[in-house]
Enzyme design. Structure first.
Site, PDB file in Angstrom:
ATOM      1  N   LYS A   1       0.846  -1.206   0.000  1.00 59.96           N
ATOM      2  CA  LYS A   1       0.000   0.000   0.000  1.00 59.96           C
ATOM      3  C   LYS A   1       0.877   1.249   0.000  1.00 59.96           C
ATOM      4  CE  LYS A   1      -3.774   2.102   2.755  1.00 59.96           C
ATOM      5  NZ  LYS A   1      -4.642   1.899   3.933  1.00 59.96           N
TER       6      LYS A   1
ATOM      7  N   SER B   1      -9.397   1.805   3.002  1.00 59.50           N
ATOM      8  CA  SER B   1      -8.558   2.556   2.097  1.00 59.50           C
ATOM      9  C   SER B   1      -7.496   1.706   1.403  1.00 59.50           C
ATOM     10  CB  SER B   1      -7.878   3.699   2.875  1.00 59.50           C
ATOM     11  OG  SER B   1      -6.998   3.205   3.867  1.00 59.50           O
TER      12      SER B   1
ATOM     13  N   SER C   1      -9.865  -0.381   7.228  1.00 57.14           N
ATOM     14  CA  SER C   1      -9.304  -0.315   5.876  1.00 57.14           C
ATOM     15  C   SER C   1      -8.650  -1.583   5.352  1.00 57.14           C
ATOM     16  CB  SER C   1      -8.303   0.846   5.791  1.00 57.14           C
ATOM     17  OG  SER C   1      -8.973   2.077   5.919  1.00 57.14           O
TER      18      SER C   1
END
Length: 431
Positions: free
Chosen positions: A36, A113, A137
């Site tokens: 990420k 996210s 997330s």
């Protein structure tokens, strides 16, 4: 592995080779993973999901320990994944970089996210991936994309070299398509090379929480209960609890948040104490986000996408009123759930209220879903307990899941339990 279509998961494709181990055989040798865009990687600028952030920051001088540990265990990184701006959404839509495509449901959001990290795994572009989970997330995109997602106990995995969102809740989580890989990655990140299955002494079904979910309760719960009974010979106590009532009775500081929202406006079933828990969580998140990034937002005046902009403006205007109460709620909930679960109890809840919402869904229409989602996500989020989201196949052609929550520090126990259950074909199509 797909090479002609990355489902919009990556913001940057690159290859980072494994770091030769110093003393022990690499446990993840041959596996690939994605990172990420919130983790520092030496020599590149961590983008944090926003082009203005990318423009105003310099390259990292070292790699986040969580990433380094995976490389040292023999895994190969294949790219950096798209995320929601500043980790401030659970939808997975990014107005600047695009929305990763949900491989299981093309017309639905992938969840955020850690959107790109989940999509990269679900699309079989990598074997596993890492993300962060502050308000949900990892758990949310795992559920939406039909894969496993693990949120560890708070502080169980180092967040050094990870851009903070709200430190009281930030965790490093990971995704995989199978429990064996999920457990192998966990062994590395948790620094626990030997994870053995221990029989849970009780399986506690949060019956009221399943009323928040659009998928029928028995479809989510009964196969799980059957698998536990088959695995442990019926020696595990299975019982139901009204979690909302239990929390209201045992978390006294929550009374200060019980009137901070209008429960009567909700069309669907709601749990007042969990809505208050969610309010407390999101208030402390806003306050910590302001402390972390308020000065940058005020000076740079970055461009944010719809929804994110209003959320960040609200955070920047947050005062410190009730912040001490938020911290009291955290400690009281941790104590209350520790008493409820004991050392080897497992709580069963829905991960989210139902299948993933449609792409570009109306913001107002999403609000009720978000409210119910955060009611569920705040249980592990506020307590700091570990949680695993388990894919259960499809209901009406959309992915659904169930979650197991275990007490603080029981990460290895939870990973081993899920791996053992998977061997009994817990994964199934519920249609």
């Amino acid at each position: 592995m797909a090479t002609d279509n990355d489902f919009g998961a990556f913001i940057e494709k690159l290859t980072i080779s494994p770091i030769p181990p110093s003393s022990f055989p690499p446990s993840l040798l041959g596996l690939t993973f994605a990172i990420k865009d919130i983790f520092d990687v030496e020599g590149r600028v961590t983008g944090f999901g926003n082009p203005d952030w990318l423009r105003t920051h310099t390259a990292a001088t070292s790699t986040a320990p969580a990433v380094s540990s995976l490389l040292e265990a023999g895994a190969t990184a294949l790219g950096i994944t798209i995320m929601d701006e500043m980790a401030y959404s659970i939808n997975g839509e990014n107005a600047h970089y695009g929305t990763p495509r949900n491989p299981i449901a093309f017309d639905r959001v992938p969840g955020g996210s850690s959107s790109g990290s989940a999509v990269a795994v679900a699309a079989r572009l990598v074997d596993f991936s890492i993300g962060t989970d502050t308000g949900g997330s990892v758990r949310v995109p795992a559920s939406y994309c039909g894969i496993f997602g693990f949120r560890p106990s708070h502080n169980a995995v180092s967040t050094a070299g990870v851009t903070p969102m709200a430190q009281s809740f930030d965790t490093v989580g990971w995704f995989a398509r199978d429990t064996a890989t999920l457990k192998r990655v966990g062994s590395v990140l948790l620094e626990k090379p030997h994870l053995n299955c221990i029989k849970p002494d009780q399986l506690i079904i949060a019956d009221d929480c399943f009323k928040l979910c659009s998928v029928p309760r028995d479809m989510l719960v009964q196969p799980l209960v059957g698998s536990v009974e088959k695995l442990f010979g019926g020696n595990t106590v299975v019982k139901k609890v009204n979690l909302g009532e239990y929390i209201e009775e045992n978390v006294p500081s929550l009374k200060h948040f019980m009137t901070s929202h209008d429960v009567t406006t909700q069309q669907e079933f709601s749990i007042p104490s969990l809505m208050a828990l969610s309010s407390s969580m999101r208030l402390l998140q806003r306050y910590e986000f302001k402390i972390n990034h308020g000065e940058w937002v005020s000076s740079v005046k970055p461009e944010f996408g719809p929804g994110i902009s209003a959320r960040i403006e609200e955070a920047i205007n947050t005062s410190d009123e009730k912040i001490d109460l938020c911290r009291s709620v955290k400690s009281e909930l941790k104590a209350a759930l520790s008493t409820l679960l004991g050392e080897k109890g497992v709580l069963v809840i829905p991960t989210v209220p139902g299948p993933p919402p449609h792409l570009k869904a109306d913001v107002a229409a999403l609000e009720s879903f978000r409210s119910r989602a955060f009611s569920l996500l705040s249980i592990a989020g506020v307590s700091g307990f570990c949680q695993v989201s388990i894919p259960l196949g499809l209901h009406e052609n959309l992915p659904v899941s169930v979650s197991l929550v275990a007490t603080y520090g029981s990460d290895g126990f939870l990973l081993s339990l899920v791996d053992s259950l998977a061997e009994l074909n817990l994964l199934y199509m519920i249609d």
